[in-house]
Write an enzyme that holds these catalytic residues in place. Structure first.
Site, mmCIF file in Angstrom:
data_model
loop_
_atom_site.group_PDB
_atom_site.id
_atom_site.type_symbol
_atom_site.label_atom_id
_atom_site.label_comp_id
_atom_site.label_asym_id
_atom_site.label_seq_id
_atom_site.Cartn_x
_atom_site.Cartn_y
_atom_site.Cartn_z
ATOM 1 N N ASP A 33 0.867 -1.182 0.000
ATOM 2 C CA ASP A 33 0.000 0.000 0.000
ATOM 3 C C ASP A 33 0.903 1.231 0.000
ATOM 4 O O ASP A 33 2.023 1.180 -0.503
ATOM 5 C CB ASP A 33 -0.949 -0.039 1.199
ATOM 6 C CG ASP A 33 -2.284 0.638 0.903
ATOM 7 O OD1 ASP A 33 -2.276 1.858 0.662
ATOM 8 O OD2 ASP A 33 -3.320 -0.040 0.917
ATOM 9 N N HIS A 48 2.238 2.002 -3.154
ATOM 10 C CA HIS A 48 1.303 2.954 -3.768
ATOM 11 C C HIS A 48 1.811 4.382 -3.719
ATOM 12 O O HIS A 48 1.049 5.325 -3.939
ATOM 13 C CB HIS A 48 -0.069 2.861 -3.091
ATOM 14 C CG HIS A 48 -0.790 1.567 -3.352
ATOM 15 N ND1 HIS A 48 -2.078 1.330 -2.917
ATOM 16 C CD2 HIS A 48 -0.405 0.442 -4.015
ATOM 17 C CE1 HIS A 48 -2.450 0.114 -3.296
ATOM 18 N NE2 HIS A 48 -1.452 -0.450 -3.958
#
Length: 665
Positions: free
Chosen positions: A224, A247
């Site tokens: 993430d 991310h």
């Protein structure tokens, strides 16, 4: 400095943040040491050592002296541990030579929210070690579509102050690796985060509701966000971070709640993104909120095959629940992208998808070069406005408003020399480079009521006794940068007046002169404040002052906050560090009164050299509005080859590292 009329400021790009400072770690030799093995812990990776760690914490926290918890080499199995404060001392080190291991059965921790948590502590340092959360089984459960627990954050600091985490590695967290929530003055350096690129919700470091957090020299590989920045984050500094897979670095999601604290004063610099989903991202829910994100700097970033290198997404609505048909109420403004280079994995490398109800404003692009398949990438803009400076590729799609451009260089030198001062007022997007100003009648250069001003390679020369000949004066202006300049004059080398925000000063030589001064402030009862000022890599030679903040001793609603003085060398300076809130020239208009100007969040970091007077550090603050959150880190000032002295009056703050003269805060 003579008071400049309001009709009479400069700079380009950035920042503020205010690098946060933290309290110094105690000397291990002087600390009480509690070895977890001596208290019953077993380094075999299977025996439950939870109680031994609780016992070590209870002893360290209860000690009135500095304390150290030592975790030797080996693997130590731990269930959830809550390290509760407040403690009887604010100097506890947890030195980890081994590995802490979570239960492999994810159900043991899966519903506990966190594995290791520090709450209400002050002055805790964690040094070294590995945290192995063994989260792979929970990831597999989630991937299967079965009902699974949410998972636990590996390490959380909650409602705590003056935290240091260094050389720590986090492996395979069930959910977030490290969370900073409701904290002040946190420094993380040399952090390593490792998890699979497909691991769900495994943010590397998450910061929210916290102020003065620094993240340095770290490598994050996860599934993430490498770093996520939540509501209520202010004065965050991120530097020298490698991200990927992951991310990217994200501000948000913001605006999930209608009443929500904003995000401001965030600096992200010298970062590398490799094969990430995003690079630098701001995202908000597509629904009403009073949240905001402002004064954000993304600087010196390298993108390597990144899907969305630069993105603002204000239409975030996962699973189209709770937001379809609405618009984001989050206001995004004053975001700068400077020196962003590399390759995009998609054709649109720069996307500003802002709120139709609250368009993004004052987005600034400077020296951006992003390619896709060895060609110029594309940009997409919706409800966004701003400016571009220097080479920008993809070609900016930002509509510009009220933009005027002026470049002054050596060809204009003769003309400028004949003028008593150069004052580009009420003008935006100014570049002044390689310009010299000689023997001005009064101020040499003034920046007043401007936005986006960059001055580089400026030379100012006037006699050391020349009156009111400030080198560069900035007021009522935003986003001014002053770089690589040499100033010799009879007053302030650089003076910073009311209404100055987002000022960056770097690599300046000052002397002779009166130093670099914020002020005078508070001459008027109704006055705009000064905030987000960075002054770094400065040399002062034979000056009256070094770094100074001064205000009139009379009522005012003015303020100065979020100020950073960093990497300064003092050479025979009369007042190297000074705050003077009793300025009252000729004792007219102020005797018997106190300054109303509020000074807070001022950091002095890496200040070295010699003072020409015995008192090298003087904080003479207002009795009605004492200075608060003054931070000293790594200061060494001498007088006649001896330690100099310090003087404090109505000032409070903290010290970190070696500080000489001894802090009087």
């Amino acid at each position: 400095m003579a008071h400049l009329p309001r009709s009479s400021l400069v700079l380009a790009q950035i920042l503020s943040m205010f690098i946060p400072l933290v309290l110094a770690s105690p000397d291990p030799a002087a600390a009480m040491t509690y070895n977890v093995v001596s208290l019953g812990a077993k380094a075999d990776g299977t025996t439950d050592s939870t109680q031994a760690f609780v016992s070590a914490w209870t002893k360290a926290c209860g000690s009135t002296n500095p304390a150290m918890i030592y975790v030797p080499v080996g693997r130590f199995y731990l269930r959830q541990v809550v390290f509760n404060g407040p403690c009887n001392n604010n100097a506890i080190i947890m030195r980890i030579a081994g590995t802490l291991v979570a239960p492999s059965d994810y159900s043991v921790l899966g519903n506990t929210a966190n594995w290791l948590v520090f709450e209400h502590v002050d002055g805790v340092t964690i040094s070294g070690g590995v945290l192995d959360a063994q989260g792979t089984a929970l990831w597999a459960c989630k991937a299967s579509g079965n009902t699974c627990p949410a998972g636990a954050t590996t390490l959380e600091f909650s409602n705590s102050n003056n935290i240091v985490v260094s050389a720590l590695s986090s492996l395979n967290s069930q959910m977030f690796h490290i969370v900073v929530n409701g904290c002040q003055n946190v420094k993380m350096q040399g952090i390593g985060v490792t998890a699979d690129g497909n691991s769900p919700n495994t943010d590397g470091i998450h910061v929210q509701l916290s102020s003065s957090v620094t993240i340095l020299d770290s490598k994050i590989k996860t599934g993430d966000d490498c770093i996520s920045i939540g509501p209520g984050t202010t004065n965050l500094w991120i530097e020298n971070v490698e991200c990927g897979p992951g991310h990217g670095i994200s501000i948000g999601s913001l605006g999930k709640d209608q009443e929500e604290a904003g995000v401001q004063n965030v600096t992200v610099k010298t970062v590398t993104f490799t094969n990430t989903q995003n690079g630098v991202r701001i995202k908000s829910w597509g629904r009403p909120s009073n949240g905001f994100a402002e004064n954000i700097l993304f600087q010196h970033a390298v993108m390597m095959n990144v899907q969305n290198p630069i993105v603002i997404d204000q239409n975030y609505c996962p699973n189209n629940k709770g937001c379809p048909g609405q618009v984001s109420g989050v206001k995004i403004s004053d975001v700068t992208y400077q020196d962003i280079h590399g390759t995009s994995a998609t054709e649109v490398a720069m996307k500003f998808d802002c709120s139709s109800g609250n368009p993004c404003s004052n987005i600034r692009l400077e020296d951006v070069k992003l390619t896709y398949n060895n060609q110029a990438a594309q940009a997409s803009c919706s409800h966004a406005a701003g400016t571009s400076t220097g080479f920008v590729q993809p070609t900016s799609c930002l509509p510009s408003r009220s933009i005027n451009s002026l470049k002054l260089g050596y060809k204009f030198l003769a003309l400028i020399r004949t003028s008593p001062k150069c004052s580009p007022c009420l003008t935006n997007n100014i570049v002044v480079s390689a310009l010299s100003s000689l023997n001005s009648q009064m101020f040499h250069i003034v920046v007043n009521g401007c936005q986006n001003v960059k001055m580089q390679g400026i030379g100012v020369t006037a006699d050391g006794n020349s009156p009111n000949t400030d080198g560069i004066h900035v007021q009522l202006s935003s986003s001014v940068t002053i770089l690589d300049s040499k100033i010799k004059t009879g007053d302030d080398c650089i003076s910073i007046g009311p209404g100055t925000t987002n000022l960056w000063i770097e690599n300046v030589e000052c002397g002779p002169g009166h130093g670099i001064s914020i002020g005078s402030l508070g001459k008027d009862q109704q006055e705009a404040g000064v905030q987000n000022v960075t002054v770094k890599t400065i040399t002062f030679t034979n000056t009256q002052n070094g770094v100074r903040i001064k205000s009139w001793g009379r009522p005012s609603n003015g303020f100065a906050k979020n100020i950073l003085f960093q990497h300064a060398v003092m050479m025979n300076v009369q007042n190297p560090i000074v705050i003077d809130q009793n300025y009252c020239p000729n004792n007219k208009g102020c005797p018997g009164q106190v300054s109303g100007v509020k000074i807070s969040d001022v950091t002095y970091q890496d200040i070295h050299g010699t003072s020409a007077t015995e008192v090298a550090m003087k904080f003479d603050c207002s009795s009605g509005n004492p200075c608060s959150n003054i931070r000293l880190e790594d200061v060494k000032l001498t007088y006649n080859n001896q330690a100099a002295q310090a003087s404090c009056n109505h000032a409070a703050g903290t010290s970190t590292g070696f500080v000489q003269p001894t802090s009087c805060l």
